[in-house]
Write an enzyme that holds these catalytic residues in place. Structure first.
Site, PDB file in Angstrom:
ATOM      1  CE  LYS A  50      -4.307  -1.399   2.217  1.00 39.20           C
ATOM      2  NZ  LYS A  50      -5.209  -1.076   3.347  1.00 39.20           N
ATOM      3  NE  ARG A  99     -14.738   5.085   5.848  1.00 42.47           N
ATOM      4  CZ  ARG A  99     -13.544   4.525   5.576  1.00 42.47           C
ATOM      5  NH1 ARG A  99     -12.653   4.410   6.509  1.00 42.47           N
ATOM      6  NH2 ARG A  99     -13.256   4.125   4.364  1.00 42.47           N
TER       7      ARG A  99
END
Length: 163
Positions: A50, A99
């Site tokens: 990442k 979320r």
């Protein structure tokens, strides 16, 4: 947690992530998890693929600083499959934060993949408060890159570590 034969079991869970950096949204999930579990392990993934903004060591330090006063929380770094870490620590519950619907699709796939490797592994999905629903490490990193105001999105102790 009370079991039928009047013995008490100790319940642990893992909340893993890159935490690049740890945010108030993460802290919201951690706090909620401590209401459910006796111990919550914050597992900071190395995640070199990442290309994190902060080193693994700094991300672990940020998480340790942010959770320092939370007695039920322990922070560790890891660089393995999460299912292997869970087995090593004898933990069968993974905590994940959701979320939005887009999070759910990805997290559901990961939960199924983990379960396919270890059938005893359960994933518990927790939602942050509405106040923290938009907060993500990606947003914080983008604001940092442009020297914007991000202090309200991360724990105070993380800000102190960053300075």
């Amino acid at each position: 947690m009370q079991v039928n034969n009047n013995t008490t079991t100790y319940r642990k869970a893992i909340y893993s992530g890159t935490f690049d950096p740890i945010t108030n949204g993460h802290m919201d999930i951690i706090k909620r998890a401590t209401y459910i579990f006796d111990e919550v392990i914050i597992a900071v993934a190395k995640s070199e693929m990442k290309s994190p903004m902060f080193s693994h060591e700094k991300r672990v330090a940020f998480a340790q600083a942010a959770t320092k006063d939370m007695q039920k929380v322990k922070v560790i770094g890891f660089d393995t499959l999460l299912v292997d870490l869970a087995s090593e620590l004898k933990i069968n519950t993974i905590i994940r934060g959701l979320r939005a619907v887009s999070d759910f699709e990805y997290e559901l796939q990961m939960g199924y993949a983990n379960s396919s490797i270890n059938k005893k592994l359960e994933t518990l999905y927790l939602m942050p408060t509405l106040e923290n629903a938009f907060v993500s490490s990606t947003i914080v990193r983008e604001i940092i890159r442009f020297n914007g105001k991000f202090e309200h999105l991360v724990p105070q102790k993380v800000l102190e570590c960053m300075q």
